[in-house]
Design a protein around this motif. Structure first.
Motif, short mmCIF file in Angstrom:
data_model
loop_
_atom_site.label_atom_id
_atom_site.label_comp_id
_atom_site.label_asym_id
_atom_site.label_seq_id
_atom_site.Cartn_x
_atom_site.Cartn_y
_atom_site.Cartn_z
N LYS A 41 42.79 100.49 52.37
CA LYS A 41 44.00 100.20 51.60
C LYS A 41 44.22 98.68 51.53
N SER A 42 44.98 98.26 50.53
CA SER A 42 45.33 96.85 50.43
C SER A 42 46.16 96.43 51.63
N VAL A 43 45.98 95.19 52.05
CA VAL A 43 46.75 94.62 53.15
C VAL A 43 47.78 93.68 52.55
N ASN A 44 49.05 94.07 52.58
CA ASN A 44 50.13 93.24 52.05
C ASN A 44 50.94 92.67 53.21
N LEU A 45 50.98 91.36 53.30
CA LEU A 45 51.67 90.68 54.39
C LEU A 45 52.74 89.76 53.82
N ASP A 46 53.98 89.93 54.26
CA ASP A 46 55.08 89.09 53.80
C ASP A 46 55.62 88.31 55.00
N PHE A 47 55.41 86.99 54.98
CA PHE A 47 55.84 86.11 56.08
C PHE A 47 57.26 85.62 55.79
N ILE A 48 58.17 85.87 56.73
CA ILE A 48 59.60 85.66 56.46
C ILE A 48 60.21 84.70 57.47
N CYS A 49 60.94 83.71 56.96
CA CYS A 49 61.79 82.88 57.82
C CYS A 49 63.11 82.66 57.11
N THR A 50 63.99 81.88 57.67
CA THR A 50 65.34 81.79 57.12
C THR A 50 65.35 81.20 55.70
N ALA A 80 58.82 84.78 52.13
CA ALA A 80 60.19 84.95 51.66
C ALA A 80 61.14 84.41 52.72
N GLY A 81 62.42 84.31 52.33
CA GLY A 81 63.45 83.87 53.26
C GLY A 81 64.65 84.77 53.19
N THR A 82 65.49 84.68 54.19
CA THR A 82 66.76 85.40 54.12
C THR A 82 67.67 84.71 53.10
N GLU A 83 67.34 83.44 52.76
CA GLU A 83 67.96 82.77 51.63
C GLU A 83 66.91 81.86 50.99
N ALA A 84 67.09 81.51 49.74
CA ALA A 84 66.13 80.65 49.04
C ALA A 84 66.62 79.21 49.04
N LYS A 152 66.51 87.86 64.06
CA LYS A 152 67.80 88.38 64.54
C LYS A 152 68.75 88.68 63.39
N GLY A 153 68.75 87.80 62.38
CA GLY A 153 69.73 87.90 61.30
C GLY A 153 69.37 88.87 60.20
N CYS A 154 68.17 89.43 60.27
CA CYS A 154 67.72 90.31 59.20
C CYS A 154 67.14 91.58 59.84
N PRO A 155 68.01 92.43 60.39
CA PRO A 155 67.52 93.58 61.14
C PRO A 155 66.78 94.63 60.31
N PHE A 156 67.04 94.67 59.00
CA PHE A 156 66.40 95.67 58.15
C PHE A 156 65.76 95.00 56.94
N ARG A 163 57.45 95.85 61.05
CA ARG A 163 58.10 94.54 61.25
C ARG A 163 57.49 93.92 62.49
N ILE A 164 56.98 92.70 62.36
CA ILE A 164 56.22 92.07 63.44
C ILE A 164 56.77 90.66 63.68
N PRO A 165 57.44 90.44 64.82
CA PRO A 165 57.92 89.07 65.09
C PRO A 165 56.82 88.19 65.66
N ILE A 166 56.47 87.13 64.94
CA ILE A 166 55.53 86.11 65.42
C ILE A 166 56.19 84.77 65.11
N THR A 167 57.01 84.29 66.03
CA THR A 167 57.86 83.15 65.70
C THR A 167 57.22 81.81 66.09
N TYR A 168 57.58 80.80 65.32
CA TYR A 168 57.08 79.44 65.51
C TYR A 168 58.25 78.46 65.60
N GLU A 169 58.05 77.40 66.38
CA GLU A 169 59.05 76.33 66.43
C GLU A 169 59.10 75.63 65.07
#
Length: 203
Positions: A41-50, A80-84, A152-156, A163-169
């Motif tokens: 199957k296709s691998v779709n990855l969406d990297f999200i920060c604020t 994507a971001g929780t805001e643009a 934390k701010g985007c629970p859903f 949903r995979i948390p891999i956080t960076y400074e």
């Protein structure tokens, strides 16, 4: 074929520098990609920060490059971001300094960039967008949370299969300081090393 400078950079990345604790954090992403590859199957990855301005874009680009380097097909990376807001120019410059061809497709408050990494591959189109943007997948994707505030701010996240948390400074802390370019490059190479590790484990 990857541009030679980018290929050289990837080959120079030291995966042994990744701690055991960090590898544990990366493992769910390895598992998600592997499950998709095994199922053909296709691998779709969406990297999200604020703000979708720095870490999420660096992660999107390096994940796409790592997939190309290891010849893992049908990998499609988004961000994507929780805001643009806007892709921060220093993040784009950091990639350009590493060997990417960066072109500005449109200017304004939220410029659109084409970031090309290989002769015959689609460039990564980068601009700031929210998680509901039509530019991004709406189902069957992994949501990788690259900052703790978005995690934390985007629970859903609608449509995310995992949903995979891999956080960076955030290198933003060094904006307008003499260390700015150095710290952006440091973060970019950390992300590149970890994406190399993730895709090196896909069979």
């Amino acid at each position: 074929m990857l541009y030679q400078n980018i290929k050289n950079q990837i080959e120079a990345l030291d995966m042994d520098s990744i701690s055991a604790e960090r590898k544990t954090i990366l493992q769910p992403l390895v598992d998600f990609i592997q499950s998709k590859v095994a199922a053909k199957k296709s691998v779709n990855l969406d990297f999200i920060c604020t703000h979708n301005s720095r870490r999420s874009h660096l992660s999107q680009v390096w994940a796409q490059v790592a997939a190309k380097y290891y010849e893992i097909n049908n990998v499609f990376c988004y961000s994507a971001g929780t805001e643009a807001t806007a892709l921060f120019p220093v993040a784009a410059k950091t990639l350009e300094n590493t060997g990417f061809e960066v072109h500005t497709l449109s200017t304004g408050n939220n410029p659109v960039y084409s970031i090309k990494y290989a002769e015959n591959s689609h460039p990564v189109i980068c601009f700031s967008k929210t998680i509901t943007s039509e530019f991004n997948p709406t189902s069957e994707f992994g949501a990788i949370m690259t900052c703790s505030s978005a995690d934390k701010g985007c629970p859903f996240i609608s449509g995310a299969e995992k949903r995979i948390p891999i956080t960076y400074e955030d290198p933003k802390a060094f904006d307008n300081t003499p260390q700015q370019l150095e710290k952006y490059n440091e973060r970019s190479l950390q992300i590149a090393t970890e994406m190399k590790y993730v895709f090196s484990n896909i069979k």
